[in-house]
Design a protein around this motif. Structure first.
Motif, PDB file in Angstrom:
ATOM      1  N   SER A  22       0.839  -1.211   0.000  1.00 47.28           N
ATOM      2  CA  SER A  22       0.000   0.000   0.000  1.00 47.28           C
ATOM      3  C   SER A  22       0.870   1.256   0.000  1.00 47.28           C
ATOM      4  O   SER A  22       0.806   2.068   0.928  1.00 47.28           O
ATOM      5  N   PRO A  23       1.696   1.444  -1.033  1.00 45.98           N
ATOM      6  CA  PRO A  23       2.691   2.509  -1.005  1.00 45.98           C
ATOM      7  C   PRO A  23       2.092   3.887  -1.234  1.00 45.98           C
ATOM      8  O   PRO A  23       1.042   4.033  -1.862  1.00 45.98           O
ATOM      9  N   ALA A  24       2.780   4.907  -0.716  1.00 47.77           N
ATOM     10  CA  ALA A  24       2.466   6.274  -1.115  1.00 47.77           C
ATOM     11  C   ALA A  24       2.904   6.490  -2.556  1.00 47.77           C
ATOM     12  O   ALA A  24       2.251   7.214  -3.313  1.00 47.77           O
ATOM     13  N   LEU A  25       4.008   5.840  -2.935  1.00 42.64           N
ATOM     14  CA  LEU A  25       4.518   5.915  -4.305  1.00 42.64           C
ATOM     15  C   LEU A  25       5.594   4.862  -4.481  1.00 42.64           C
ATOM     16  O   LEU A  25       6.344   4.572  -3.547  1.00 42.64           O
ATOM     17  N   VAL A  26       5.655   4.293  -5.678  1.00 43.09           N
ATOM     18  CA  VAL A  26       6.777   3.439  -6.054  1.00 43.09           C
ATOM     19  C   VAL A  26       7.507   4.116  -7.206  1.00 43.09           C
ATOM     20  O   VAL A  26       6.933   4.307  -8.282  1.00 43.09           O
ATOM     21  N   ILE A  27       8.745   4.504  -6.967  1.00 41.78           N
ATOM     22  CA  ILE A  27       9.599   4.985  -8.049  1.00 41.78           C
ATOM     23  C   ILE A  27      10.360   3.769  -8.537  1.00 41.78           C
ATOM     24  O   ILE A  27      11.301   3.305  -7.900  1.00 41.78           O
ATOM     25  N   GLY A  28       9.908   3.210  -9.642  1.00 39.37           N
ATOM     26  CA  GLY A  28      10.481   1.981 -10.169  1.00 39.37           C
ATOM     27  C   GLY A  28      11.280   2.276 -11.421  1.00 39.37           C
ATOM     28  O   GLY A  28      10.712   2.322 -12.520  1.00 39.37           O
ATOM     29  N   LEU A  29      12.582   2.479 -11.254  1.00 43.27           N
ATOM     30  CA  LEU A  29      13.445   2.814 -12.391  1.00 43.27           C
ATOM     31  C   LEU A  29      14.701   1.944 -12.416  1.00 43.27           C
ATOM     32  O   LEU A  29      15.813   2.445 -12.611  1.00 43.27           O
ATOM     33  N   PRO A  30      14.541   0.612 -12.220  1.00 38.84           N
ATOM     34  CA  PRO A  30      15.721  -0.248 -12.301  1.00 38.84           C
ATOM     35  C   PRO A  30      16.264  -0.289 -13.725  1.00 38.84           C
ATOM     36  O   PRO A  30      15.535  -0.034 -14.686  1.00 38.84           O
ATOM     37  N   VAL A  31      17.540  -0.613 -13.834  1.00 33.15           N
ATOM     38  CA  VAL A  31      18.227  -0.588 -15.115  1.00 33.15           C
ATOM     39  C   VAL A  31      18.706  -1.995 -15.472  1.00 33.15           C
ATOM     40  O   VAL A  31      19.021  -2.789 -14.593  1.00 33.15           O
ATOM     41  N   GLY A  32      18.750  -2.298 -16.758  1.00 28.04           N
ATOM     42  CA  GLY A  32      19.337  -3.570 -17.161  1.00 28.04           C
ATOM     43  C   GLY A  32      18.655  -4.197 -18.357  1.00 28.04           C
ATOM     44  O   GLY A  32      17.530  -3.833 -18.716  1.00 28.04           O
ATOM     45  N   PHE A  33      19.356  -5.148 -18.958  1.00 25.78           N
ATOM     46  CA  PHE A  33      18.823  -5.843 -20.119  1.00 25.78           C
ATOM     47  C   PHE A  33      17.984  -7.060 -19.739  1.00 25.78           C
ATOM     48  O   PHE A  33      17.280  -7.615 -20.574  1.00 25.78           O
ATOM     49  N   VAL A  34      18.087  -7.490 -18.466  1.00 27.13           N
ATOM     50  CA  VAL A  34      17.333  -8.664 -18.022  1.00 27.13           C
ATOM     51  C   VAL A  34      16.320  -8.245 -16.966  1.00 27.13           C
ATOM     52  O   VAL A  34      16.686  -7.914 -15.837  1.00 27.13           O
ATOM     53  N   GLY A  35      15.075  -8.212 -17.351  1.00 25.49           N
ATOM     54  CA  GLY A  35      14.001  -8.005 -16.395  1.00 25.49           C
ATOM     55  C   GLY A  35      13.636  -6.571 -16.074  1.00 25.49           C
ATOM     56  O   GLY A  35      12.592  -6.331 -15.454  1.00 25.49           O
ATOM     57  N   ALA A  36      14.449  -5.600 -16.474  1.00 26.48           N
ATOM     58  CA  ALA A  36      14.164  -4.214 -16.073  1.00 26.48           C
ATOM     59  C   ALA A  36      12.885  -3.691 -16.721  1.00 26.48           C
ATOM     60  O   ALA A  36      11.976  -3.221 -16.033  1.00 26.48           O
ATOM     61  N   ALA A  37      12.820  -3.751 -18.042  1.00 26.07           N
ATOM     62  CA  ALA A  37      11.630  -3.246 -18.732  1.00 26.07           C
ATOM     63  C   ALA A  37      10.392  -4.035 -18.318  1.00 26.07           C
ATOM     64  O   ALA A  37       9.307  -3.459 -18.132  1.00 26.07           O
ATOM     65  N   GLU A  38      10.556  -5.347 -18.136  1.00 25.87           N
ATOM     66  CA  GLU A  38       9.420  -6.187 -17.780  1.00 25.87           C
ATOM     67  C   GLU A  38       8.906  -5.863 -16.371  1.00 25.87           C
ATOM     68  O   GLU A  38       7.695  -5.830 -16.130  1.00 25.87           O
ATOM     69  N   SER A  39       9.824  -5.633 -15.432  1.00 27.68           N
ATOM     70  CA  SER A  39       9.400  -5.324 -14.063  1.00 27.68           C
ATOM     71  C   SER A  39       8.683  -3.974 -14.008  1.00 27.68           C
ATOM     72  O   SER A  39       7.719  -3.798 -13.254  1.00 27.68           O
ATOM     73  N   LYS A  40       9.128  -3.034 -14.838  1.00 28.67           N
ATOM     74  CA  LYS A  40       8.482  -1.717 -14.854  1.00 28.67           C
ATOM     75  C   LYS A  40       7.107  -1.796 -15.523  1.00 28.67           C
ATOM     76  O   LYS A  40       6.171  -1.107 -15.098  1.00 28.67           O
ATOM     77  N   GLU A  49      14.688   0.036 -21.073  1.00 32.65           N
ATOM     78  CA  GLU A  49      15.540  -0.725 -20.158  1.00 32.65           C
ATOM     79  C   GLU A  49      16.428   0.170 -19.306  1.00 32.65           C
ATOM     80  O   GLU A  49      17.001  -0.276 -18.320  1.00 32.65           O
ATOM     81  N   LYS A  50      16.545   1.450 -19.689  1.00 32.00           N
ATOM     82  CA  LYS A  50      17.457   2.316 -18.937  1.00 32.00           C
ATOM     83  C   LYS A  50      16.820   2.760 -17.632  1.00 32.00           C
ATOM     84  O   LYS A  50      15.615   2.616 -17.410  1.00 32.00           O
ATOM     85  N   GLY A  51      17.638   3.313 -16.778  1.00 32.31           N
ATOM     86  CA  GLY A  51      17.229   3.751 -15.452  1.00 32.31           C
ATOM     87  C   GLY A  51      18.470   3.852 -14.599  1.00 32.31           C
ATOM     88  O   GLY A  51      19.511   4.303 -15.059  1.00 32.31           O
ATOM     89  N   GLY A  52      18.394   3.434 -13.353  1.00 32.61           N
ATOM     90  CA  GLY A  52      19.570   3.426 -12.501  1.00 32.61           C
ATOM     91  C   GLY A  52      19.394   4.224 -11.221  1.00 32.61           C
ATOM     92  O   GLY A  52      18.413   4.947 -11.029  1.00 32.61           O
ATOM     93  N   SER A  53      20.383   4.094 -10.354  1.00 37.04           N
ATOM     94  CA  SER A  53      20.326   4.710  -9.036  1.00 37.04           C
ATOM     95  C   SER A  53      20.211   6.221  -9.110  1.00 37.04           C
ATOM     96  O   SER A  53      19.445   6.845  -8.355  1.00 37.04           O
TER      97      SER A  53
END
Length: 202
Positions: free
Chosen positions: A136-154, A170-174
């Motif tokens: 029950s988040p106030a917000l999820v900032i979901g911006l993981p990076v990578g060629f495996v699973g990143a775009a799919e998880s977002k 697929e881009k993103g990052g810390s």
């Protein structure tokens, strides 16, 4: 206490706005888009990011009311300098079918419970695990990076219906994940008053 903006940052945003018209975005969306672009020097984020202004307004209120901020890795925490964050990666262990990043998310949820802001900038498995929990988040900032699973998880985050900031590619990052949270932290508190006034009039 107002944040002192360094002249280099001021000039950077001025140049950004000469190369990209962000004036059509609503206030908080514009703040997130511009700060993410500023952090990565990547104008494509203007069309890659996905968010909802109404969700950002509620997240902004929660953040400034003191809601916990949880991050997946210390690199994200390092980029969020004006708020204490929770990161449980050092306490986490990998197990069968569970990465350290995913376990860290479980530990963090046990610690903070519902209503937090979650900032995922590194591990797609952290975001995947978050979506299995009743956070029950106030917000999820979901911006993981990578060629495996990143775009799919977002994509899964967007399909979940949770209040979120994500991007399609697929881009993103810390750095960009921290920037998105910082955009909400740095936005003038007078915005909240203006939003309240607008609601009262409607």
């Amino acid at each position: 206490m107002n944040r002192v903006i360094h002249p280099i940052e001021q000039e950077s945003f001025r140049r950004l706005r000469t190369r990209l018209d962000t004036s059509h975005f609503p206030p908080l969306t514009r703040a997130v888009v511009e700060r993410v672009i500023h952090s990565a020097a990547d104008l494509d984020y203007a069309t890659d990011l996905v968010m909802d202004e109404g969700a950002l307004e509620k997240a902004y209120a929660a953040l400034h009311a003191g809601a916990p901020v949880v991050v997946d890795v210390e690199m994200v925490a390092a980029g969020i300098t004006r708020r204490e964050t929770v990161c449980r990666l050092k306490d986490a262990e990998a197990g069968p079918g569970l990465t350290r990043s995913a376990h860290a998310i479980r530990l963090a949820y046990e610690q903070v419970g519902p209503g937090a802001l979650w900032v995922i900038g590194n591990a797609p498995t952290a975001l995947e695990e978050l979506l299995t929990l009743d956070v029950s988040p106030a917000l999820v900032i979901g911006l993981p990076v990578g060629f495996v699973g990143a775009a799919e998880s977002k994509a899964a985050l967007r399909e979940s219906g949770l209040p979120a900031v994500s991007n399609v590619s697929e881009k993103g990052g810390s750095a960009v994940a921290a920037a998105a949270l910082n955009a909400l932290l740095y936005h003038p508190t007078s915005y909240a008053e203006a939003a309240e006034h607008s609601e009262e009039k409607s």
